[in-house]
Enzyme design. Structure first.
Site, PDB file in Angstrom:
ATOM      1  N   ASN A  12      -5.806   3.976  -2.768  1.00 13.95           N
ATOM      2  CA  ASN A  12      -6.784   3.371  -2.197  1.00 13.95           C
ATOM      3  C   ASN A  12      -7.474   3.010  -3.288  1.00 13.95           C
ATOM      4  O   ASN A  12      -8.048   3.861  -4.370  1.00 13.95           O
ATOM      5  CB  ASN A  12      -7.842   4.770  -1.586  1.00 13.95           C
ATOM      6  N   LYS A  19       2.280  -3.466   7.439  1.00 17.01           N
ATOM      7  CA  LYS A  19       2.536  -3.374   6.143  1.00 17.01           C
ATOM      8  C   LYS A  19       3.751  -3.200   5.696  1.00 17.01           C
ATOM      9  O   LYS A  19       4.525  -3.797   4.675  1.00 17.01           O
ATOM     10  CB  LYS A  19       1.597  -2.750   4.951  1.00 17.01           C
ATOM     11  N   LEU A  37     -14.770   3.517   3.477  1.00 18.26           N
ATOM     12  CA  LEU A  37     -15.510   5.036   3.241  1.00 18.26           C
ATOM     13  C   LEU A  37     -16.463   4.560   2.109  1.00 18.26           C
ATOM     14  O   LEU A  37     -17.725   5.179   2.480  1.00 18.26           O
ATOM     15  CB  LEU A  37     -14.609   6.348   3.080  1.00 18.26           C
ATOM     16  N   TYR A  54      -1.615  -0.483  11.056  1.00 19.11           N
ATOM     17  CA  TYR A  54      -1.934  -1.090   9.843  1.00 19.11           C
ATOM     18  C   TYR A  54      -0.681  -0.887   8.767  1.00 19.11           C
ATOM     19  O   TYR A  54       0.108  -1.808   8.233  1.00 19.11           O
ATOM     20  CB  TYR A  54      -2.965  -0.728   9.176  1.00 19.11           C
ATOM     21  N   THR A 109       0.920  -1.095   0.032  1.00 19.83           N
ATOM     22  CA  THR A 109      -0.051   0.173  -0.027  1.00 19.83           C
ATOM     23  C   THR A 109       0.749   1.368  -0.068  1.00 19.83           C
ATOM     24  O   THR A 109       2.024   1.099   0.400  1.00 19.83           O
ATOM     25  CB  THR A 109      -0.936  -0.109   1.102  1.00 19.83           C
ATOM     26  N   ASP A 110       0.370   2.333  -0.332  1.00 21.71           N
ATOM     27  CA  ASP A 110       0.793   3.554  -0.328  1.00 21.71           C
ATOM     28  C   ASP A 110       1.082   4.092   0.948  1.00 21.71           C
ATOM     29  O   ASP A 110       1.788   5.038   1.394  1.00 21.71           O
ATOM     30  CB  ASP A 110       0.352   4.592  -1.407  1.00 21.71           C
ATOM     31  N   GLU A 111       0.337   3.521   2.081  1.00 24.05           N
ATOM     32  CA  GLU A 111       0.248   4.199   3.406  1.00 24.05           C
ATOM     33  C   GLU A 111       1.675   3.909   4.094  1.00 24.05           C
ATOM     34  O   GLU A 111       1.745   4.379   5.001  1.00 24.05           O
ATOM     35  CB  GLU A 111      -0.969   3.464   4.254  1.00 24.05           C
TER      36      GLU A 111
HETATM   37  P1  NAD Z   1      -9.648  -7.322   2.529  1.00 25.45           P
HETATM   38  O1  NAD Z   1      -9.426  -6.903   4.066  1.00 25.45           O
HETATM   39  O2  NAD Z   1     -10.929  -6.972   1.777  1.00 25.45           O
HETATM   40  O3  NAD Z   1      -9.461  -8.880   2.425  1.00 25.45           O
HETATM   41  C1  NAD Z   1      -8.549  -9.386   3.089  1.00 25.45           C
HETATM   42  C2  NAD Z   1      -8.821 -10.977   2.390  1.00 25.45           C
HETATM   43  O4  NAD Z   1      -7.569 -11.682   3.540  1.00 25.45           O
HETATM   44  C3  NAD Z   1      -9.879 -11.626   3.290  1.00 25.45           C
HETATM   45  O5  NAD Z   1     -10.401 -12.392   2.312  1.00 25.45           O
HETATM   46  C4  NAD Z   1      -9.636 -12.205   4.685  1.00 25.45           C
HETATM   47  O6  NAD Z   1     -10.364 -13.374   4.837  1.00 25.45           O
HETATM   48  C5  NAD Z   1      -8.154 -12.883   4.133  1.00 25.45           C
HETATM   49  N1  NAD Z   1      -7.217 -13.014   5.180  1.00 25.45           N
HETATM   50  C6  NAD Z   1      -7.133 -12.262   6.379  1.00 25.45           C
HETATM   51  N2  NAD Z   1      -6.239 -12.705   7.196  1.00 25.45           N
HETATM   52  C7  NAD Z   1      -5.764 -13.949   6.742  1.00 25.45           C
HETATM   53  C8  NAD Z   1      -5.139 -14.956   6.964  1.00 25.45           C
HETATM   54  N3  NAD Z   1      -4.332 -15.047   8.230  1.00 25.45           N
HETATM   55  N4  NAD Z   1      -5.004 -16.066   6.383  1.00 25.45           N
HETATM   56  C9  NAD Z   1      -5.571 -16.221   4.954  1.00 25.45           C
HETATM   57  N5  NAD Z   1      -6.302 -15.295   4.523  1.00 25.45           N
HETATM   58  C10 NAD Z   1      -6.682 -14.114   5.199  1.00 25.45           C
HETATM   59  O7  NAD Z   1      -8.417  -6.459   2.033  1.00 25.45           O
HETATM   60  P2  NAD Z   1      -8.200  -5.726   0.525  1.00 25.45           P
HETATM   61  O8  NAD Z   1      -9.017  -4.367   0.678  1.00 25.45           O
HETATM   62  O9  NAD Z   1      -8.877  -6.726  -0.401  1.00 25.45           O
HETATM   63  O10 NAD Z   1      -6.736  -5.762   0.370  1.00 25.45           O
HETATM   64  C11 NAD Z   1      -6.103  -6.710  -0.007  1.00 25.45           C
HETATM   65  C12 NAD Z   1      -4.454  -6.252  -0.128  1.00 25.45           C
HETATM   66  O11 NAD Z   1      -4.206  -5.042  -0.759  1.00 25.45           O
HETATM   67  C13 NAD Z   1      -3.963  -6.070   1.419  1.00 25.45           C
HETATM   68  O12 NAD Z   1      -2.658  -6.684   1.645  1.00 25.45           O
HETATM   69  C14 NAD Z   1      -4.137  -4.501   1.439  1.00 25.45           C
HETATM   70  O13 NAD Z   1      -2.841  -4.209   2.250  1.00 25.45           O
HETATM   71  C15 NAD Z   1      -3.510  -4.122   0.185  1.00 25.45           C
HETATM   72  N6  NAD Z   1      -3.992  -2.909  -0.217  1.00 25.45           N
HETATM   73  C16 NAD Z   1      -5.504  -2.601  -0.209  1.00 25.45           C
HETATM   74  C17 NAD Z   1      -5.827  -1.313  -0.717  1.00 25.45           C
HETATM   75  C18 NAD Z   1      -7.285  -0.930  -0.584  1.00 25.45           C
HETATM   76  O14 NAD Z   1      -7.556   0.139  -0.817  1.00 25.45           O
HETATM   77  N7  NAD Z   1      -8.099  -1.788  -0.020  1.00 25.45           N
HETATM   78  C19 NAD Z   1      -4.817  -0.361  -0.926  1.00 25.45           C
HETATM   79  C20 NAD Z   1      -3.300  -1.002  -1.408  1.00 25.45           C
HETATM   80  C21 NAD Z   1      -2.983  -2.056  -0.983  1.00 25.45           C
HETATM   81  P1  TYD Z   2     -10.766   4.016   4.428  1.00 30.25           P
HETATM   82  O1  TYD Z   2     -11.861   3.935   3.500  1.00 30.25           O
HETATM   83  O2  TYD Z   2     -10.873   3.710   6.044  1.00 30.25           O
HETATM   84  O3  TYD Z   2      -9.308   3.943   3.945  1.00 30.25           O
HETATM   85  P2  TYD Z   2      -7.842   4.320   4.535  1.00 30.25           P
HETATM   86  O4  TYD Z   2      -7.865   4.502   5.798  1.00 30.25           O
HETATM   87  O5  TYD Z   2      -7.132   3.043   4.073  1.00 30.25           O
HETATM   88  O6  TYD Z   2      -7.313   5.492   3.544  1.00 30.25           O
HETATM   89  O7  TYD Z   2     -10.751   5.785   4.631  1.00 30.25           O
HETATM   90  C1  TYD Z   2     -10.623   6.605   3.650  1.00 30.25           C
HETATM   91  C2  TYD Z   2     -10.681   7.986   4.188  1.00 30.25           C
HETATM   92  O8  TYD Z   2     -11.905   8.293   4.885  1.00 30.25           O
HETATM   93  C3  TYD Z   2      -9.642   8.183   5.457  1.00 30.25           C
HETATM   94  O9  TYD Z   2      -9.256   9.476   5.269  1.00 30.25           O
HETATM   95  C4  TYD Z   2     -10.620   7.855   6.459  1.00 30.25           C
HETATM   96  C5  TYD Z   2     -11.743   8.516   6.104  1.00 30.25           C
HETATM   97  N1  TYD Z   2     -13.392   8.030   6.590  1.00 30.25           N
HETATM   98  C6  TYD Z   2     -14.047   8.924   7.295  1.00 30.25           C
HETATM   99  O10 TYD Z   2     -13.849  10.014   7.171  1.00 30.25           O
HETATM  100  N2  TYD Z   2     -15.294   8.378   7.660  1.00 30.25           N
HETATM  101  C7  TYD Z   2     -15.319   6.739   7.697  1.00 30.25           C
HETATM  102  O11 TYD Z   2     -16.496   6.312   8.200  1.00 30.25           O
HETATM  103  C8  TYD Z   2     -14.349   6.168   7.115  1.00 30.25           C
HETATM  104  C9  TYD Z   2     -14.565   4.532   7.092  1.00 30.25           C
HETATM  105  C10 TYD Z   2     -13.343   6.644   6.664  1.00 30.25           C
END
Ligand code: NAD
Ligand code: TYD
Length: 367
Positions: free
Chosen positions: A190, A165, A201, A161, A135-137
């Site tokens: 995101n 990562k 969000l 988190y 992630t970019d975080e």
């Molecule tokens: P998510 O929370 O929707 O899905 C995570 C999945 O991993 C779930 O299906 C969960 O059951 C599975 N999981 C969790 N713990 C596990 C374990 N111990 N063993 C096996 N499976 C397990 O997450 P997401 O949003 O799909 O993110 C996927 C990846 O992308 C993550 O590594 C996250 O850090 C990265 N990422 C997410 C975003 C975003 O915007 N959502 C952006 C950049 C990177």
């Molecule tokens: P989120 O979707 O949790 O992603 P991330 O924290 O990984 O960026 O949140 C996106 C942005 O929205 C973040 O700045 C937090 C904000 N946010 C709210 O203001 N209200 C909410 O209820 C949630 C879930 C997030």
């Protein structure tokens, strides 16, 4: 032909990735390993469940023996690691699970991959790849005037988190440098799109409007995120796998920075427009009173800020563009509309994942 192990494939991005991959590479084998935590949902894999080359295994990435068995039995040559605890707010109230899954879980996969691919040489010299989805975080936060994150930006994670990562990225790097495991890492901004768990969000705002519940805006709502349609993330990973250099990080982003409050207002406007189109939606969602009245934005409620809340994320994806030819294909205009429509048409999916536990958890946070 690849034999791919996808961890976390029942989550938001993993499920979209698997669906995308089969449209592009139907001949490949995909084995999904997922622990089905609260964030994992088998229904997200419904579109591929009958594909002849698809297999699902319910299991935990911490189970190194299981991973080794899967790598051997399925002659896996490509491991794409999505599995993680992914919600920043949960990492603030309960960091332990993040350290377990994101750090120890990633290490468990690296150990298994090293053993089977390098020590046992199971693939007889055939290429292998361990791709880690990050992630970019990990780069921390930007001010309004800072340049966007590049792959050379120093890691400075601010939430548990992000720290977990960042740790996992360092372990992946170390296994490449020390043992010669063929790894790549992508750091993405995101994501948004279908199958997104409604604690994040955008899906939270859509489903709360449908329940006529408040739309919580943390702090002043002026934090900025760089939003990317989830299928464009899948395309980016595909390019890294096919053309990326081993040992490298690649940023993936959308050139699409939005303040949270503006995103929320945009989603409110789109929901109001959908409800104004006819009788069907008001009949299907009679409790969505504000949307029916064309005033979803009246649900916006400013709440206390997230601890350590990062102000701005922005990705500079020039390396990924120049080396791999990456460009996002979905415009935000079309992507966000598709997303809103997907949630309106897939109530069964989100009702099933919202089994009450996450709502209880969210209510706890705002007591
Ligand atoms: P998510 O929370 O929707 O899905 C995570 C999945 O991993 C779930 O299906 C969960 O059951 C599975 N999981 C969790 N713990 C596990 C374990 N111990 N063993 C096996 N499976 C397990 O997450 P997401 O949003 O799909 O993110 C996927 C990846 O992308 C993550 O590594 C996250 O850090 C990265 N990422 C997410 C975003 C975003 O915007 N959502 C952006 C950049 C990177
Ligand atoms: P989120 O979707 O949790 O992603 P991330 O924290 O990984 O960026 O949140 C996106 C942005 O929205 C973040 O700045 C937090 C904000 N946010 C709210 O203001 N209200 C909410 O209820 C949630 C879930 C997030």
């Amino acid at each position: 032909m690849r034999s791919i192990l996808v961890t976390g494939g029942a989550g938001f991005i993993g499920a979209n990735f698997v669906q995308y991959w089969f449209t592009q590479h139907p001949q490949d084998n995909i084995l999904v390993l997922d622990a089905l935590t609260y964030a994992g949902n088998l229904a997200s894999l419904d579109p591929v469940k009958d594909h002849p080359n698809f297999t699902f295994v319910h299991g935990n990435i911490l189970d190194t023996n299981l991973i080794e068995e899967l790598l051997r039995h399925h002659k896996v040559d490509t491991l794409i690691h999505f599995a993680a605890e992914s919600h920043v707010d949960r990492s603030i109230t309960g960091p332990d699970a993040f350290l377990e899954t994101n750090i120890m879980g990633t290490h468990s996969l690296l150990k298994a991959a090293k053993k089977v691919w390098l020590d046992e040489n199971l693939l007889n010299g055939k290429e292998h790849r361990f791709h880690h989805v990050s992630t970019d975080e990990v780069y921390g936060t930007l001010s309004l005037t800072d340049p966007a994150f590049t792959e050379d930006t120093a890691y400075a994670p601010n939430s548990p988190y992000a720290a977990s990562k960042a740790s996992s990225d360092h372990l992946v790097r170390a296994y490449n440098e020390t043992y010669g495991l063929k790894t790549t890492i992508s750091n993405c901004s995101n994501n948004y799109g279908p199958y997104h768990f409604p604690e994040k969000l955008i899906p939270l705002v859509i489903t709360n409007i449908l329940h006529d519940k408040p739309l919580p805006i943390y702090g002043d709502g002026k934090q900025i995120r760089d939003w990317l349609y989830v299928e464009d993330h899948a395309r980016g990973i595909e390019l890294v796998l096919n053309k990326g250099r081993v040992g490298e990080n690649y940023n993936i982003g959308g050139h699409n920075e939005w303040q949270n409050i503006d995103i929320v207002k945009l989603v409110c406007k789109l929901m109001d427009e959908c409800f104004a189109k006819g009788e069907a939606l008001p009949a299907d969602f009679p409790q969505a009173k504000s949307a029916i009245a064309g005033n979803s934005a009246s649900l916006i409620e400013y709440v206390k800020d997230r601890l350590g809340h990062d102000r701005r994320y922005a990705i500079d994806a020039a390396k990924t563009r120049d080396e791999l030819g990456y460009e996002p294909q979905e415009s935000f205009e079309t992507g966000i509309r598709k997303t809103v429509e997907w949630y309106l048409n897939n109530e069964v999916w989100w009702l099933a994942v919202m089994d009450g536990s996450y709502r209880d958890w969210i209510s706890e946070q705002y007591k």
